[in-house]
Design a protein around this motif. Structure first.
Motif, mmCIF file in Angstrom:
data_model
loop_
_atom_site.group_PDB
_atom_site.id
_atom_site.type_symbol
_atom_site.label_atom_id
_atom_site.label_comp_id
_atom_site.label_asym_id
_atom_site.label_seq_id
_atom_site.Cartn_x
_atom_site.Cartn_y
_atom_site.Cartn_z
ATOM 1 N N SER A 46 0.834 -1.210 0.000
ATOM 2 C CA SER A 46 0.000 0.000 0.000
ATOM 3 C C SER A 46 0.866 1.256 0.000
ATOM 4 O O SER A 46 0.503 2.273 -0.609
ATOM 5 N N GLN A 89 -7.407 0.232 0.070
ATOM 6 C CA GLN A 89 -7.517 -1.092 0.684
ATOM 7 C C GLN A 89 -8.807 -1.217 1.488
ATOM 8 O O GLN A 89 -9.546 -2.189 1.344
ATOM 9 N N ASP A 173 -6.205 -1.797 -4.755
ATOM 10 C CA ASP A 173 -5.644 -2.394 -3.535
ATOM 11 C C ASP A 173 -6.645 -3.364 -2.912
ATOM 12 O O ASP A 173 -7.684 -2.945 -2.408
HETATM 13 MG MG MG Z 1 -1.939 -2.723 2.239
#
Ligand code: MG
Ligand code: ATP
Lengths: 254, 363
Positions: A46, A89, A173
């Motif tokens: 990330s 995410q 993500d």
């Molecule tokens: Mg991540």
């Protein structure tokens, strides 16, 4: 697919309070490519997206969009306007807005203060939103508040919002988190269908999903902030170094 | 963005009737002696507070920016109007000099330079817009560019207000010190002590409030309104969708400053006084309570909150003057804990309660 670079990342490092989140990372993305990035928790996946999208600035190294646009000099919205869209995410949608309005806000077009005051929908805008709603299978819930959607639906909405922006690069993500196997599979098909027109990087933990979307494309394994190895899915999966990194973590960790 | 929802249609119709009442009927009743001059003056003051409350809610309720600087902008508008009103006293002051009394008291024999243009109403009026507008522009630019958010933004706006009030308390600022301005006589040639003038000011205030309300209602239905509320609910997503959120926040901050300033400018001739105690962070906080009690994130809420709490205050300051702050604080706590949507959410709550009650027997 031609061999033009869409994204060039060279020797990039980023530390947080002395902790090396990314170390000398080098990464190239071709135009139209669908690249999968895997790696254990905390590998820096990330953070890698943070660096591309302007959320964090690298301590050193080069990040370029296309041939010559230096992304390290730009901020989040400028990078987005160049054509870099990101799905976070943890699903990040406008919870108090309807599904429809989430897409309205994402639709490609002018982003200025005054333009937004005088903006009227054209019928092309509406058609495009209808089309997207069908694609992400939320046309029955267009008037729902996004906050009321199930986790998997939020993921889809965010993918829809990304597509509405019509970006050149999609950074996705962990799109399958919180989805059923069937939904995961459909998400995979959607991403595959987008490759070619868009250049895509997908971060994922679910190995079944990775296998599905990677097909015979490249998979990049990140470990402790740098590239551990890169190659086709089968090669990567049988790589002893990769096995070591994932040891004791099972094959399809989420 | 889509056509107006029924709720908003109902709201617009209600707003139309209420405006008709305040702009036409209420003043007519006053002209015929059925509403006292005191009452209409009091309501004029409430409507000015409603403008202040709207400016707070535009930032806090709609954009997620809790500004404690709105009392500053309100007072700046008041002071700009006050300077004009001071000039209109002419030589009718206690010292019968052609300059304001407090300046005579400070030993001035001539008008300080920066006071001179304030004899002109158009000049004073432009400054009512320009001064708070520019201050908000510069302050907002610096704050939003450095991405100051949340509690830090509140503290910073509070500090700005506090700093400004300290300046205005000083006599050498030549703005009347802690006494401020008072003893006004005329506005645009009309006697401020006459009931007709006060009625006129009330009508103007009601019209301004209606215009502000309508414009903001329209604005909230544009894409701008969507972006604004999206910033409140998740600024990151907005930023990563290509919007320069700082520009949006700056625009809203300036608009809110202008609304507060106009409210202050209308307040001063109706109340007859402006001094630095109007400029304190407490005053901003009070306006925050009005919003919370009325209903944050709505346009009607702050108006209802400002009117109801100030009516309560008028009553309490006679009935229980020592307990006013306790009452206010208690009210805030009760609303936050028990009625987070404020007064405007009561009908919806009753409705759902009613539905639960009527459904029970069959269940
Ligand atoms: Mg991540
Ligand atoms: N803003 C930040 N401040 C401090 N540390 C950070 C920050 N962002 C990331 N890190 C650290 O960098 C490391 C890499 O985090 P990152 O979120 O990139 O991992 P990841 O590969 O995405 O992991 P996951 O699979 O759990 O999502 C972590 O140890 C994290 O604590």
């Amino acid at each position: 697919m031609n061999n033009k670079y869409m994204l060039t990342v060279e020797d990039v490092s980023k530390t947080y309070d002395g902790f090396k989140a990314i170390t000398d990372l080098t990464f190239y993305l071709f135009e139209g490519e669908l690249r999968t990035v895997i790696g254990p928790n905390g590998a820096g996946k990330s953070t890698f997206f943070d660096l591309i999208t302007g959320r964090a600035k690298p301590d050193k190294g080069k990040i370029e969009f296309g041939f010559d646009t230096d992304l390290t000099e730009l901020n989040e919205y400028e990078i987005n306007r160049l054509g870099v869209g990101r799905k976070f995410q943890t699903p990040s949608v406008f919870t108090e807005h309807t599904v429809f309005n989430n897409l309205v806000l994402s639709l490609k077009g002018s982003r200025g203060v005054f333009a937004s005051i005088f903006k009227r929908h054209s019928s092309t805008d509406r058609d495009r939103i209808d089309e997207l709603l069908k694609l992400i299978r939320l046309d029955g819930k267009r008037d729902w508040k996004a906050g009321q959607l199930a986790h998997g639906e939020k993921q889809w909405l965010e993918i829809g919002m990304l597509l509405a922006q019509d970006p050149k690069i999609l950074l996705v993500d962990e799109p399958a988190a919180g989805m059923t196997d069937e939904e995961t599979h459909r998400t995979g098909e959607l991403l595959i269908s987008l490759a070619g027109k868009h250049s895509i990087i997908v971060i994922e933990h679910d190995m079944t999903f990775v296998k599905q979307i990677a097909r015979d494309g490249q998979v990049t394994v990140l470990h402790q902030g740098s590239v551990l190895c890169e190659g086709k899915f089968d090669a990567v999966q049988s790589n002893p170094k990769v096995r070591e990194v994932y040891l004791g973590r099972g094959k399809s960790n989420k | 963005m889509s056509s107006l929802s029924t709720r908003h249609k109902v709201e617009l119709i209600a707003a139309g009737f209420i405006s008709l009442f305040f702009i036409v009927i209420f003043p007519l009743l006053n002209a015929h002696g059925m509403v006292s001059d005191f009452t209409i003056n009091l309501w004029g003051k409430y409507l000015c507070y409603a403008l202040l409350a709207i400016s707070v809610d535009l930032l806090w309720g709609y954009t997620g920016l809790l500004s404690l600087g709105q009392a500053l902008f309100f007072s700046l508008g008041g002071y700009m109007m006050g300077m004009y009103l001071m000039r209109m006293i002419g030589d009718l002051g206690q010292y019968h000099k052609p300059i304001p009394d407090f300046l005579v008291f400070l030993g001035w024999t001539e008008l300080p330079k920066f006071w001179k243009p304030f004899s002109s109403f158009p000049f004073a009026f432009s400054l009512i817009l320009l001064l708070p507008g520019l201050l908000a522009l510069v302050f907002g630019f610096l704050a939003f560019r450095s991405r100051i958010k949340g509690v830090y933004f509140s503290i910073l706006t509070q500090a700005l207000t506090y700093g400004a009030s300290l300046m205005f308390f000083r006599n050498d600022m030549l703005m009347g010190g802690n006494n401020g301005f008072t003893d006004f006589k005329f506005i645009l040639g009309h006697d401020l002590r006459s009931a007709t003038t006060q009625r006129g000011l009330f009508i103007v205030t009601a019209i301004v409030l209606l215009l502000v309300y309508t414009s903001l209602r329209l604005l909230s239905h544009t894409k701008f309104g969507l972006v604004q509320r999206a910033i409140r609910d998740g600024e990151n997503r907005v930023l990563f969708s290509g919007y320069a959120t700082a520009h949006f926040k700056l625009f809203i901050f300036v608009i809110a400053a202008l609304i507060a300033s106009i409210g202050g400018a209308l307040y001063v001739p109706q109340v007859g006084i402006i001094n630095p105690s109007e400029m304190t962070p407490d005053k901003s906080l009070e306006a925050v309570v009005w919003c919370a009690v009325g209903g944050r994130g709505t346009l009607v809420g702050p108006i209802i909150g400002a009117i109801s709490i100030n009516s309560l205050k008028s009553w309490a300051s006679r009935a229980a003057p020592d307990y006013w702050l306790v009452i206010l604080g208690g009210l805030f706590v009760v609303v936050v804990l028990l009625l987070p949507g404020g007064i405007v959410s009561i009908p919806a709550r009753l409705k759902s309660l009613w539905q639960r009650v009527t459904r029970q027997p069959s269940a």
